[in-house]
Design an enzyme around this catalytic site. Structure first.
Site, PDB file in Angstrom:
ATOM      1  N   HIS A  56       1.040  -0.802   0.160  1.00 61.22           N
ATOM      2  CA  HIS A  56      -0.437   0.109  -0.136  1.00 61.22           C
ATOM      3  C   HIS A  56       1.133   1.647   0.293  1.00 61.22           C
ATOM      4  O   HIS A  56       1.525   0.801   0.477  1.00 61.22           O
ATOM      5  CB  HIS A  56      -1.065  -0.237   1.132  1.00 61.22           C
ATOM      6  N   ASP A  58       1.114   3.804   1.290  1.00 68.02           N
ATOM      7  CA  ASP A  58       1.582   4.669   2.393  1.00 68.02           C
ATOM      8  C   ASP A  58       2.254   3.950   3.820  1.00 68.02           C
ATOM      9  O   ASP A  58       2.499   4.406   4.123  1.00 68.02           O
ATOM     10  CB  ASP A  58      -0.218   4.541   3.615  1.00 68.02           C
ATOM     11  N   HIS A  59       2.890   2.656   3.108  1.00 67.89           N
ATOM     12  CA  HIS A  59       3.803   2.156   3.073  1.00 67.89           C
ATOM     13  C   HIS A  59       4.819   2.092   2.528  1.00 67.89           C
ATOM     14  O   HIS A  59       5.738   1.939   2.636  1.00 67.89           O
ATOM     15  CB  HIS A  59       3.653   0.688   3.332  1.00 67.89           C
ATOM     16  N   HIS A 112      -5.101  -8.853   4.862  1.00 72.03           N
ATOM     17  CA  HIS A 112      -4.838  -7.603   4.702  1.00 72.03           C
ATOM     18  C   HIS A 112      -4.766  -6.517   3.293  1.00 72.03           C
ATOM     19  O   HIS A 112      -5.677  -6.339   2.671  1.00 72.03           O
ATOM     20  CB  HIS A 112      -4.732  -6.477   5.526  1.00 72.03           C
ATOM     21  N   ASP A 131       0.120  -3.322   8.879  1.00 70.11           N
ATOM     22  CA  ASP A 131      -1.572  -3.178   8.924  1.00 70.11           C
ATOM     23  C   ASP A 131      -2.320  -4.745   9.280  1.00 70.11           C
ATOM     24  O   ASP A 131      -3.326  -4.659   9.108  1.00 70.11           O
ATOM     25  CB  ASP A 131      -2.030  -2.246   7.714  1.00 70.11           C
ATOM     26  N   HIS A 169       0.069   2.517  11.568  1.00 68.10           N
ATOM     27  CA  HIS A 169      -1.208   3.583  12.428  1.00 68.10           C
ATOM     28  C   HIS A 169      -1.372   3.700  13.204  1.00 68.10           C
ATOM     29  O   HIS A 169      -1.078   2.839  14.421  1.00 68.10           O
ATOM     30  CB  HIS A 169      -1.978   3.591  11.610  1.00 68.10           C
TER      31      HIS A 169
HETATM   32 FE    FE Z   1      -1.673   1.577   5.841  1.00 67.24          FE
HETATM   33 ZN    ZN Z   2      -2.168  -1.468   4.182  1.00 68.42          ZN
END
Ligand code: FE
Ligand code: ZN
Length: 239
Positions: A56, A58-59, A112, A131, A169
């Site tokens: 993802h 955001d990683h 996930h 996540d 997160h």
């Molecule tokens: Fe994330």
């Molecule tokens: Zn994620």
């Protein structure tokens, strides 16, 4: 070995695992490059490796720039090599990676995403769960099945209870509200919530948590059947 917590984007955490003896570091899940570059420049540390728990944005957002700037090598899960940008080193499920004092093992924990891994620095008992496991929560099931996610959490439960958990997160406060509703009488949970609030009031992260804490307070680790787990996950999606 030290762990530096770096806040990124809105509520993401990236982490630097730092070996003071060699003045070198691995970064886990760089959401963006800038906050990582700031820290690296300030401390004059050598960034050697970039590790990603899953694909993802955001990683992995900082992969490209950090690799270019520091000639760091990107390490990820072999089965996700087409989705981890700039990947150099592909590891298999349960493979160990060693370089100087850095030693870690990866575990495939689908749910996930289909190629999600957790990263265990076993000598220091650090676990980066991305996540999949959050403090007092777990990730949404995007690509996997309930069963895969349930089994992934079950695998995490087998680590030693002193293991420090570093998740992707800062969702802990919101997660705690959900746990409270479904686990009203849990005194350990009540205690943990007080500690969480104190930390957040001071502007501090609620990570790392420990596996011991999570086993006592995280409703998604405490439920013992896939049916209950699935119900809770559905309720949480709409919480
Ligand atoms: Fe994330
Ligand atoms: Zn994620």
């Amino acid at each position: 070995m030290d762990v530096e917590i770096i806040k990124c984007l809105k509520d993401n955490y990236s982490y630097l695992v730092i070996d003071n003896k060699t003045n070198s570091a691995c970064v886990i899940d760089p959401s963006e490059s800038k906050p990582i570059i700031n820290f690296v420049e300030k401390t004059n540390i050598n960034l050697k490796f970039i590790l990603n728990t899953h694909h993802h944005y955001d990683h992995i957002g900082g992969n490209k720039e950090l690799k270019k700037k520091y000639s760091a090598k990107v390490i990820g899960f072999e089965e996700d090599k087409n989705r981890i940008p700039e990947i150099d080193i592909c590891l298999k499920d349960r493979e160990v990676w060693k370089y100087n004092n850095f030693e870690f093992k990866i575990f495939h924990i689908a749910g996930h995403t289909s190629g999600h891994i957790c990263i265990n620095f076993y000598k220091e008992k650090l676990l980066f769960t991305g996540d999949t496991l959050f403090s007092l929560g777990c990730g949404r099931i995007f690509e996997g099945t309930y069963k895969q996610m349930y089994n992934s959490l079950k695998l995490i439960k087998t680590f030693s209870i002193e293991t420090k958990i570093y998740c992707g997160h800062e969702y802990t406060l919101k997660n705690s509200q959900f746990c409270s509703i479904h686990d009203k009488e849990n005194l350990k949970l009540k205690e943990k919530i007080l500690k969480i609030k104190k930390k957040l009031d001071k502007g501090l992260p609620t990570v790392p948590t420990t596996l011991k804490d999570e086993l006592e307070t995280n409703i998604f680790l405490r439920c013992n059947s896939i049916e209950t787990f699935s119900k809770l996950r559905d309720l949480k999606d709409n919480f």
